[in-house]
Scaffold this motif. Structure first.
Motif, PDB file in Angstrom:
ATOM      1  N   THR A  34      49.908 -17.318   3.451  1.00 41.76           N
ATOM      2  CA  THR A  34      49.578 -18.184   4.592  1.00 41.76           C
ATOM      3  C   THR A  34      50.505 -19.389   4.596  1.00 41.76           C
ATOM      4  OG1 THR A  34      48.000 -19.496   3.329  1.00 41.76           O
ATOM      5  CG2 THR A  34      47.130 -17.585   4.458  1.00 41.76           C
ATOM      6  N   ILE A  35      50.394 -20.172   5.664  1.00 46.70           N
ATOM      7  CA  ILE A  35      50.997 -21.510   5.653  1.00 46.70           C
ATOM      8  C   ILE A  35      49.862 -22.514   5.699  1.00 46.70           C
ATOM      9  CG2 ILE A  35      52.677 -23.083   6.656  1.00 46.70           C
ATOM     10  CD1 ILE A  35      53.710 -20.808   8.357  1.00 46.70           C
ATOM     11  N   LEU A 291      40.886 -16.352  14.819  1.00 48.35           N
ATOM     12  CA  LEU A 291      41.531 -17.466  14.123  1.00 48.35           C
ATOM     13  C   LEU A 291      42.975 -17.155  13.732  1.00 48.35           C
ATOM     14  CD1 LEU A 291      38.848 -18.542  11.461  1.00 48.35           C
ATOM     15  CD2 LEU A 291      39.458 -19.755  13.535  1.00 48.35           C
ATOM     16  N   THR A 292      43.344 -15.874  13.740  1.00 42.22           N
ATOM     17  CA  THR A 292      44.558 -15.420  13.075  1.00 42.22           C
ATOM     18  C   THR A 292      45.766 -15.353  14.001  1.00 42.22           C
ATOM     19  OG1 THR A 292      43.203 -14.044  11.607  1.00 42.22           O
ATOM     20  CG2 THR A 292      45.554 -13.555  11.694  1.00 42.22           C
ATOM     21  N   THR A 293      46.853 -15.992  13.581  1.00 36.93           N
ATOM     22  CA  THR A 293      48.172 -15.766  14.161  1.00 36.93           C
ATOM     23  C   THR A 293      49.025 -15.150  13.065  1.00 36.93           C
ATOM     24  OG1 THR A 293      47.993 -17.653  15.668  1.00 36.93           O
ATOM     25  CG2 THR A 293      50.214 -16.811  15.218  1.00 36.93           C
ATOM     26  N   GLU A 294      49.391 -13.868  13.210  1.00 34.16           N
ATOM     27  CA  GLU A 294      50.154 -13.180  12.178  1.00 34.16           C
ATOM     28  C   GLU A 294      51.649 -13.377  12.408  1.00 34.16           C
ATOM     29  OE1 GLU A 294      50.821  -8.639  10.483  1.00 34.16           O
ATOM     30  OE2 GLU A 294      48.862  -9.212  11.303  1.00 34.16           O
ATOM     31  N   ILE A 295      52.355 -13.794  11.364  1.00 29.79           N
ATOM     32  CA  ILE A 295      53.791 -14.043  11.447  1.00 29.79           C
ATOM     33  C   ILE A 295      54.487 -13.374  10.261  1.00 29.79           C
ATOM     34  CG2 ILE A 295      53.425 -16.225  12.658  1.00 29.79           C
ATOM     35  CD1 ILE A 295      54.083 -17.678  10.043  1.00 29.79           C
ATOM     36  N   SER A 296      55.816 -13.383  10.285  1.00 31.06           N
ATOM     37  CA  SER A 296      56.612 -12.794   9.211  1.00 31.06           C
ATOM     38  C   SER A 296      57.179 -13.890   8.314  1.00 31.06           C
ATOM     39  CB  SER A 296      57.765 -11.974   9.789  1.00 31.06           C
ATOM     40  OG  SER A 296      58.699 -12.837  10.420  1.00 31.06           O
ATOM     41  N   LEU A 297      57.757 -13.493   7.196  1.00 29.29           N
ATOM     42  CA  LEU A 297      58.409 -14.463   6.316  1.00 29.29           C
ATOM     43  C   LEU A 297      59.512 -15.220   7.056  1.00 29.29           C
ATOM     44  CD1 LEU A 297      58.679 -12.423   2.995  1.00 29.29           C
ATOM     45  CD2 LEU A 297      57.390 -14.540   3.313  1.00 29.29           C
ATOM     46  N   ASP A 299      59.560 -16.115  10.060  1.00 27.41           N
ATOM     47  CA  ASP A 299      58.998 -17.067  11.019  1.00 27.41           C
ATOM     48  C   ASP A 299      58.516 -18.370  10.376  1.00 27.41           C
ATOM     49  OD1 ASP A 299      59.252 -15.263  13.171  1.00 27.41           O
ATOM     50  OD2 ASP A 299      57.308 -14.339  12.715  1.00 27.41           O
ATOM     51  N   VAL A 300      58.355 -18.370   9.071  1.00 29.60           N
ATOM     52  CA  VAL A 300      57.631 -19.447   8.398  1.00 29.60           C
ATOM     53  C   VAL A 300      58.176 -20.844   8.703  1.00 29.60           C
ATOM     54  CG1 VAL A 300      57.125 -20.455   6.132  1.00 29.60           C
ATOM     55  CG2 VAL A 300      56.603 -18.046   6.579  1.00 29.60           C
ATOM     56  N   PRO A 301      59.494 -21.107   8.576  1.00 32.19           N
ATOM     57  CA  PRO A 301      59.954 -22.496   8.765  1.00 32.19           C
ATOM     58  C   PRO A 301      59.605 -23.092  10.122  1.00 32.19           C
ATOM     59  CG  PRO A 301      61.650 -21.210   7.670  1.00 32.19           C
ATOM     60  CD  PRO A 301      60.594 -20.236   8.101  1.00 32.19           C
ATOM     61  N   ARG A 302      59.751 -22.335  11.218  1.00 29.29           N
ATOM     62  CA  ARG A 302      59.475 -22.936  12.532  1.00 29.29           C
ATOM     63  C   ARG A 302      57.983 -23.155  12.757  1.00 29.29           C
ATOM     64  NH1 ARG A 302      58.553 -19.217  16.882  1.00 29.29           N
ATOM     65  NH2 ARG A 302      58.667 -17.029  16.244  1.00 29.29           N
ATOM     66  N   TYR A 303      57.146 -22.320  12.168  1.00 27.67           N
ATOM     67  CA  TYR A 303      55.713 -22.544  12.316  1.00 27.67           C
ATOM     68  C   TYR A 303      55.231 -23.720  11.471  1.00 27.67           C
ATOM     69  CZ  TYR A 303      54.954 -18.487  15.273  1.00 27.67           C
ATOM     70  OH  TYR A 303      54.967 -17.613  16.329  1.00 27.67           O
ATOM     71  N   CYS A 304      55.962 -24.045  10.408  1.00 25.47           N
ATOM     72  CA  CYS A 304      55.612 -25.232   9.622  1.00 25.47           C
ATOM     73  C   CYS A 304      55.693 -26.489  10.468  1.00 25.47           C
ATOM     74  CB  CYS A 304      56.546 -25.360   8.421  1.00 25.47           C
ATOM     75  SG  CYS A 304      56.197 -24.202   7.096  1.00 25.47           S
ATOM     76  N   ARG A 313      46.377 -23.849  16.223  1.00 26.14           N
ATOM     77  CA  ARG A 313      44.954 -23.771  15.954  1.00 26.14           C
ATOM     78  C   ARG A 313      44.734 -22.602  15.012  1.00 26.14           C
ATOM     79  NH1 ARG A 313      42.485 -21.384  21.661  1.00 26.14           N
ATOM     80  NH2 ARG A 313      42.956 -19.186  21.282  1.00 26.14           N
ATOM     81  N   GLY A 314      43.677 -22.674  14.230  1.00 26.96           N
ATOM     82  CA  GLY A 314      43.337 -21.565  13.340  1.00 26.96           C
ATOM     83  C   GLY A 314      44.267 -21.458  12.152  1.00 26.96           C
ATOM     84  N   ARG A 315      44.730 -20.211  11.889  1.00 31.14           N
ATOM     85  CA  ARG A 315      45.450 -19.936  10.650  1.00 31.14           C
ATOM     86  C   ARG A 315      46.701 -19.098  10.916  1.00 31.14           C
ATOM     87  NH1 ARG A 315      45.390 -21.782   6.201  1.00 31.14           N
ATOM     88  NH2 ARG A 315      44.864 -19.992   4.905  1.00 31.14           N
ATOM     89  N   PHE A 316      47.814 -19.499  10.285  1.00 29.08           N
ATOM     90  CA  PHE A 316      49.023 -18.691  10.271  1.00 29.08           C
ATOM     91  C   PHE A 316      48.965 -17.774   9.048  1.00 29.08           C
ATOM     92  CE2 PHE A 316      50.929 -22.530  12.460  1.00 29.08           C
ATOM     93  CZ  PHE A 316      50.965 -21.928  13.703  1.00 29.08           C
ATOM     94  N   VAL A 317      48.870 -16.470   9.289  1.00 26.21           N
ATOM     95  CA  VAL A 317      48.818 -15.486   8.210  1.00 26.21           C
ATOM     96  C   VAL A 317      50.186 -14.808   8.135  1.00 26.21           C
ATOM     97  CG1 VAL A 317      47.738 -13.363   7.393  1.00 26.21           C
ATOM     98  CG2 VAL A 317      46.355 -15.142   8.475  1.00 26.21           C
ATOM     99  N   VAL A 318      50.792 -14.816   6.958  1.00 22.55           N
ATOM    100  CA  VAL A 318      52.152 -14.331   6.782  1.00 22.55           C
ATOM    101  C   VAL A 318      52.120 -12.921   6.213  1.00 22.55           C
ATOM    102  CG1 VAL A 318      54.413 -14.753   5.743  1.00 22.55           C
ATOM    103  CG2 VAL A 318      52.926 -16.689   6.352  1.00 22.55           C
TER     104      VAL A 318
END
Length: 323
Positions: A34-35, A291-297, A299-304, A313-318
Protein backbone atom coordinates in the motif's frame (compact mmCIF):
# COMPACT_ATOMS: atom_id res chain seq x y z
CA UNK A 1 14.36 2.05 -4.30
CA UNK A 2 15.14 5.27 -2.41
CA UNK A 3 18.72 6.48 -2.68
CA UNK A 4 20.43 9.51 -1.20
CA UNK A 5 23.69 11.31 -1.81
CA UNK A 6 25.04 14.65 -0.62
CA UNK A 7 23.24 16.38 -3.48
CA UNK A 8 20.34 14.17 -4.49
CA UNK A 9 17.38 12.22 -3.05
CA UNK A 10 15.78 9.91 -5.61
CA UNK A 11 13.18 7.15 -5.85
CA UNK A 12 13.32 4.86 -8.88
CA UNK A 13 11.98 1.48 -9.97
CA UNK A 14 14.87 -0.98 -10.20
CA UNK A 15 15.40 -4.67 -10.86
CA UNK A 16 17.55 -6.32 -8.19
CA UNK A 17 18.97 -9.76 -7.61
CA UNK A 18 17.46 -11.80 -4.78
CA UNK A 19 20.92 -12.04 -3.23
CA UNK A 20 20.73 -8.28 -2.52
CA UNK A 21 17.82 -8.71 -0.11
CA UNK A 22 18.62 -7.96 3.55
CA UNK A 23 19.02 -10.57 6.26
CA UNK A 24 15.97 -12.40 7.57
CA UNK A 25 14.66 -15.89 8.18
CA UNK A 26 11.55 -15.63 5.97
CA UNK A 27 11.39 -14.64 2.29
CA UNK A 28 7.94 -13.57 1.08
CA UNK A 29 6.61 -13.24 -2.46
CA UNK A 30 4.71 -9.98 -2.07
CA UNK A 31 1.22 -9.92 -3.58
CA UNK A 32 0.09 -6.45 -2.50
CA UNK A 33 1.42 -3.49 -0.59
CA UNK A 34 0.00 0.00 0.00
CA UNK A 35 0.90 3.66 0.14
CA UNK A 36 0.50 5.04 3.64
CA UNK A 37 1.13 8.65 4.70
CA UNK A 38 4.51 7.63 6.08
CA UNK A 39 5.38 5.91 2.77
CA UNK A 40 4.49 9.06 0.84
CA UNK A 41 6.75 11.16 3.05
CA UNK A 42 9.58 8.67 2.55
CA UNK A 43 9.18 8.31 -1.22
CA UNK A 44 8.96 12.05 -1.89
CA UNK A 45 11.64 12.94 0.64
CA UNK A 46 9.26 15.37 2.36
CA UNK A 47 9.75 13.77 5.78
CA UNK A 48 12.77 12.24 7.57
CA UNK A 49 11.32 8.73 7.53
CA UNK A 50 14.12 6.66 6.01
CA UNK A 51 17.02 5.94 8.35
CA UNK A 52 19.22 3.77 6.12
CA UNK A 53 20.00 4.07 2.42
CA UNK A 54 19.40 2.60 -0.06
CA UNK A 55 15.90 1.67 1.10
CA UNK A 56 12.94 -0.18 -0.36
CA UNK A 57 9.89 1.66 1.05
CA UNK A 58 6.57 0.16 2.06
CA UNK A 59 5.61 -0.23 5.71
CA UNK A 60 3.24 -3.14 5.08
CA UNK A 61 2.60 -6.02 2.72
CA UNK A 62 0.76 -9.29 2.25
CA UNK A 63 2.16 -12.29 0.44
CA UNK A 64 3.13 -15.96 0.33
CA UNK A 65 6.13 -17.48 2.09
CA UNK A 66 8.74 -18.68 -0.43
CA UNK A 67 11.53 -19.65 1.99
CA UNK A 68 11.52 -20.00 5.76
CA UNK A 69 13.76 -21.16 8.58
CA UNK A 70 11.36 -19.70 11.17
CA UNK A 71 9.45 -22.28 13.23
CA UNK A 72 6.07 -20.51 12.85
CA UNK A 73 6.00 -20.30 9.06
CA UNK A 74 6.39 -22.72 6.16
CA UNK A 75 6.50 -22.37 2.39
CA UNK A 76 3.04 -21.50 1.03
CA UNK A 77 1.75 -19.71 4.14
CA UNK A 78 -0.16 -16.46 3.58
CA UNK A 79 1.24 -13.73 5.82
CA UNK A 80 0.86 -10.02 6.68
CA UNK A 81 3.43 -7.55 7.94
CA UNK A 82 2.89 -4.11 9.49
CA UNK A 83 5.49 -1.84 11.06
CA UNK A 84 8.66 -2.97 12.86
CA UNK A 85 10.67 -0.32 10.98
CA UNK A 86 10.09 -2.02 7.64
CA UNK A 87 10.39 0.62 4.91
CA UNK A 88 12.37 2.83 7.32
CA UNK A 89 15.34 0.81 8.61
CA UNK A 90 14.69 -2.53 6.85
CA UNK A 91 13.70 -3.05 3.21
CA UNK A 92 9.94 -2.98 2.85
CA UNK A 93 6.93 -4.11 0.89
CA UNK A 94 6.94 -2.03 -2.31
CA UNK A 95 8.71 -4.84 -4.11
CA UNK A 96 8.01 -8.31 -5.46
CA UNK A 97 10.11 -10.04 -2.79
CA UNK A 98 10.77 -9.16 0.85
CA UNK A 99 13.06 -10.88 3.34
CA UNK A 100 12.23 -10.17 6.98
CA UNK A 101 12.40 -11.43 10.54
CA UNK A 102 9.65 -14.03 10.92
CA UNK A 103 8.76 -12.61 14.34
CA UNK A 104 7.35 -9.59 12.51
CA UNK A 105 4.84 -11.65 10.51
CA UNK A 106 1.37 -12.85 11.39
CA UNK A 107 -0.91 -15.24 9.47
CA UNK A 108 -3.41 -13.78 7.02
CA UNK A 109 -6.92 -14.47 8.40
CA UNK A 110 -8.43 -17.11 6.08
CA UNK A 111 -11.62 -15.12 5.43
CA UNK A 112 -9.71 -12.06 4.20
CA UNK A 113 -8.43 -11.84 0.62
CA UNK A 114 -4.85 -10.57 0.11
CA UNK A 115 -6.10 -7.53 -1.79
CA UNK A 116 -8.60 -6.54 0.90
CA UNK A 117 -5.98 -7.20 3.57
CA UNK A 118 -4.01 -4.34 2.03
CA UNK A 119 -7.11 -2.21 1.53
CA UNK A 120 -7.10 -2.37 5.31
CA UNK A 121 -3.31 -2.44 5.67
CA UNK A 122 -1.55 -0.48 8.38
CA UNK A 123 -4.29 2.16 8.21
CA UNK A 124 -7.05 -0.35 8.94
CA UNK A 125 -4.99 -2.12 11.57
CA UNK A 126 -4.30 1.23 13.26
CA UNK A 127 -7.99 2.13 13.06
CA UNK A 128 -8.85 -1.16 14.78
CA UNK A 129 -6.29 -0.51 17.53
CA UNK A 130 -8.01 2.85 18.10
CA UNK A 131 -11.44 1.23 18.16
CA UNK A 132 -10.22 -1.43 20.59
CA UNK A 133 -8.98 1.34 22.91
CA UNK A 134 -12.46 2.91 22.81
CA UNK A 135 -14.18 -0.41 23.50
CA UNK A 136 -11.78 -1.29 26.32
CA UNK A 137 -12.61 2.09 27.84
CA UNK A 138 -16.21 0.90 28.04
CA UNK A 139 -17.67 2.95 25.20
CA UNK A 140 -21.15 1.89 24.00
CA UNK A 141 -23.21 3.05 20.99
CA UNK A 142 -25.76 4.76 23.24
CA UNK A 143 -23.03 6.97 24.76
CA UNK A 144 -23.16 9.45 21.88
CA UNK A 145 -21.25 10.75 18.89
CA UNK A 146 -17.74 9.70 17.94
CA UNK A 147 -15.61 12.16 15.98
CA UNK A 148 -13.27 10.74 13.32
CA UNK A 149 -10.81 13.19 11.77
CA UNK A 150 -9.09 12.83 8.43
CA UNK A 151 -12.14 10.83 7.53
CA UNK A 152 -11.43 10.40 3.80
CA UNK A 153 -7.97 8.97 4.51
CA UNK A 154 -7.07 5.37 5.26
CA UNK A 155 -7.42 5.34 9.05
CA UNK A 156 -10.47 7.61 8.96
CA UNK A 157 -12.28 5.64 6.25
CA UNK A 158 -11.79 2.28 7.96
CA UNK A 159 -12.62 3.69 11.41
CA UNK A 160 -15.86 5.15 10.02
CA UNK A 161 -16.74 1.86 8.35
CA UNK A 162 -16.06 -0.37 11.37
CA UNK A 163 -17.58 1.95 13.98
CA UNK A 164 -20.78 2.28 11.97
CA UNK A 165 -21.02 -1.50 11.65
CA UNK A 166 -20.71 -1.71 15.44
CA UNK A 167 -23.69 0.62 15.78
CA UNK A 168 -21.91 3.86 16.72
CA UNK A 169 -22.86 7.36 15.54
CA UNK A 170 -19.87 8.59 13.55
CA UNK A 171 -19.28 12.24 12.72
CA UNK A 172 -16.77 12.19 9.87
CA UNK A 173 -14.62 15.33 10.05
CA UNK A 174 -12.95 16.33 6.79
CA UNK A 175 -11.72 19.26 4.74
CA UNK A 176 -13.05 17.50 1.60
CA UNK A 177 -16.79 18.03 1.78
CA UNK A 178 -17.10 16.91 -1.85
CA UNK A 179 -16.63 13.40 -0.46
CA UNK A 180 -19.69 13.61 1.81
CA UNK A 181 -21.62 10.97 -0.13
CA UNK A 182 -18.63 8.63 0.03
CA UNK A 183 -18.35 9.06 3.81
CA UNK A 184 -22.06 8.49 4.31
CA UNK A 185 -21.80 5.33 2.21
CA UNK A 186 -19.25 4.10 4.76
CA UNK A 187 -21.77 4.69 7.54
CA UNK A 188 -21.11 8.23 8.78
CA UNK A 189 -24.25 9.73 10.32
CA UNK A 190 -22.91 13.26 9.77
CA UNK A 191 -20.12 14.85 7.75
CA UNK A 192 -18.56 17.93 9.34
CA UNK A 193 -16.27 20.53 7.79
CA UNK A 194 -13.00 20.51 9.70
CA UNK A 195 -13.06 24.32 9.60
CA UNK A 196 -16.15 24.25 11.82
CA UNK A 197 -14.39 22.54 14.72
CA UNK A 198 -14.25 25.09 17.54
CA UNK A 199 -10.72 26.47 18.00
CA UNK A 200 -9.07 25.49 21.30
CA UNK A 201 -9.35 29.06 22.54
CA UNK A 202 -10.44 27.99 26.03
CA UNK A 203 -9.19 25.25 28.35
CA UNK A 204 -12.64 23.64 28.13
CA UNK A 205 -15.13 23.82 25.26
CA UNK A 206 -18.76 22.76 25.20
CA UNK A 207 -19.05 19.00 25.70
CA UNK A 208 -20.00 17.11 22.54
CA UNK A 209 -18.01 13.95 21.80
CA UNK A 210 -18.36 10.67 23.66
CA UNK A 211 -15.06 9.73 22.01
CA UNK A 212 -12.82 10.62 19.09
CA UNK A 213 -10.24 9.07 16.78
CA UNK A 214 -7.70 11.60 15.56
CA UNK A 215 -5.02 11.34 12.87
CA UNK A 216 -4.13 15.04 12.74
CA UNK A 217 -2.68 16.21 16.05
CA UNK A 218 -2.14 19.93 16.59
CA UNK A 219 -5.06 22.26 17.20
CA UNK A 220 -7.55 19.66 15.96
CA UNK A 221 -6.55 17.18 18.65
CA UNK A 222 -6.61 19.96 21.24
CA UNK A 223 -10.15 20.94 20.20
CA UNK A 224 -11.33 17.33 20.41
CA UNK A 225 -9.90 16.83 23.90
CA UNK A 226 -11.42 20.10 25.11
CA UNK A 227 -14.89 19.23 23.77
CA UNK A 228 -15.02 15.54 24.78
CA UNK A 229 -17.63 14.63 27.37
CA UNK A 230 -16.96 13.74 30.97
CA UNK A 231 -14.87 10.53 31.19
CA UNK A 232 -14.74 10.23 27.42
CA UNK A 233 -11.71 9.06 25.42
CA UNK A 234 -9.68 10.37 22.50
CA UNK A 235 -7.45 7.94 20.58
CA UNK A 236 -4.57 9.76 18.87
CA UNK A 237 -2.62 7.99 16.13
CA UNK A 238 -1.29 10.63 13.75
CA UNK A 239 0.27 14.04 13.18
CA UNK A 240 -0.81 14.98 9.66
CA UNK A 241 -1.64 18.51 10.86
CA UNK A 242 1.06 19.02 13.48
CA UNK A 243 3.21 17.25 16.04
CA UNK A 244 2.44 20.02 18.54
CA UNK A 245 -0.41 19.86 21.05
CA UNK A 246 -1.50 23.27 22.40
CA UNK A 247 -3.61 22.27 25.37
CA UNK A 248 -4.01 22.60 29.14
CA UNK A 249 -4.55 19.81 31.65
CA UNK A 250 -8.17 20.94 32.19
CA UNK A 251 -9.90 18.25 30.07
CA UNK A 252 -7.98 15.54 31.87
CA UNK A 253 -8.31 16.66 35.49
CA UNK A 254 -11.73 18.38 35.37
CA UNK A 255 -13.59 16.06 32.98
CA UNK A 256 -11.54 12.90 33.38
CA UNK A 257 -10.91 12.68 29.63
CA UNK A 258 -8.48 9.96 28.56
CA UNK A 259 -5.98 10.68 25.78
CA UNK A 260 -4.88 7.28 24.47
CA UNK A 261 -1.77 7.21 22.30
CA UNK A 262 -1.97 4.48 19.65
CA UNK A 263 1.29 3.01 18.35
CA UNK A 264 1.02 0.47 15.54
CA UNK A 265 4.74 -0.13 14.90
CA UNK A 266 5.84 -2.16 17.91
CA UNK A 267 2.62 -3.73 19.15
CA UNK A 268 2.86 -7.31 20.37
CA UNK A 269 2.12 -10.21 18.06
CA UNK A 270 -0.89 -11.12 20.21
CA UNK A 271 -2.35 -7.60 19.82
CA UNK A 272 -1.80 -7.74 16.07
CA UNK A 273 -3.50 -11.10 15.66
CA UNK A 274 -6.53 -9.95 17.68
CA UNK A 275 -6.82 -6.73 15.66
CA UNK A 276 -6.57 -8.53 12.31
CA UNK A 277 -9.03 -11.23 13.30
CA UNK A 278 -11.56 -8.56 14.31
CA UNK A 279 -10.95 -6.69 11.06
CA UNK A 280 -11.51 -9.86 9.04
CA UNK A 281 -14.76 -10.51 10.90
CA UNK A 282 -16.16 -6.97 10.68
CA UNK A 283 -14.93 -5.68 7.32
CA UNK A 284 -17.50 -5.94 4.55
CA UNK A 285 -16.00 -6.98 1.19
CA UNK A 286 -18.22 -4.73 -0.92
CA UNK A 287 -17.45 -1.69 1.21
CA UNK A 288 -13.75 -2.53 1.19
CA UNK A 289 -13.83 -2.64 -2.59
CA UNK A 290 -15.33 0.86 -2.57
CA UNK A 291 -12.31 2.04 -0.56
CA UNK A 292 -9.79 0.52 -2.96
CA UNK A 293 -7.84 2.19 -5.75
CA UNK A 294 -5.54 -0.48 -7.21
CA UNK A 295 -2.27 0.76 -8.73
CA UNK A 296 1.04 -0.70 -9.91
CA UNK A 297 4.57 -0.24 -8.59
CA UNK A 298 5.22 2.15 -11.48
CA UNK A 299 2.30 4.35 -10.35
CA UNK A 300 3.49 4.79 -6.77
CA UNK A 301 5.46 8.09 -6.96
CA UNK A 302 2.67 10.15 -8.57
CA UNK A 303 0.03 8.83 -6.20
CA UNK A 304 2.23 9.79 -3.25
CA UNK A 305 1.85 13.42 -4.25
CA UNK A 306 -1.94 13.03 -4.36
CA UNK A 307 -1.93 11.51 -0.89
CA UNK A 308 0.20 14.28 0.64
CA UNK A 309 -1.94 16.95 -1.02
CA UNK A 310 -5.16 15.38 0.28
CA UNK A 311 -6.35 14.68 -3.27
CA UNK A 312 -7.54 11.16 -2.60
CA UNK A 313 -9.96 9.06 -0.66
CA UNK A 314 -9.77 5.56 0.77
CA UNK A 315 -6.73 3.40 0.11
CA UNK A 316 -4.11 3.01 -2.62
CA UNK A 317 -3.44 -0.74 -2.92
CA UNK A 318 -0.28 -1.61 -4.86
CA UNK A 319 -0.40 -4.75 -6.99
CA UNK A 320 3.24 -5.79 -7.26
CA UNK A 321 2.57 -7.90 -10.35
CA UNK A 322 3.24 -11.27 -8.72
CA UNK A 323 -0.39 -12.38 -8.32
Amino acid sequence: MIEKSDTKYSTTLKELDEAQLPEGDVTVKVSYSTINYKDALAITGKGPIVRNFPMIPGIDFVGVVEQSSHPDFKVGDNVILNGWGVGETHWGGLAQLARVNGDWLIPLPPTLSPKHAMTLGTAGYTAMLCIQALLQHGLKPEDGEIAVTGATGGVGSVATLILSQLGFQVVAITSSLVESDYLKSLGATEVMDKALLPPPSKPLLKERWAAAIDVLGGKTLSSLCSSTRYQGIVAACGLAESIDLPITVAPFILRGVTLAGIDSVRRSKADRIIAWERLAKLADSARLEALTTEISLEDVPRYCDQLLNNQFRGRFVVNTGTT
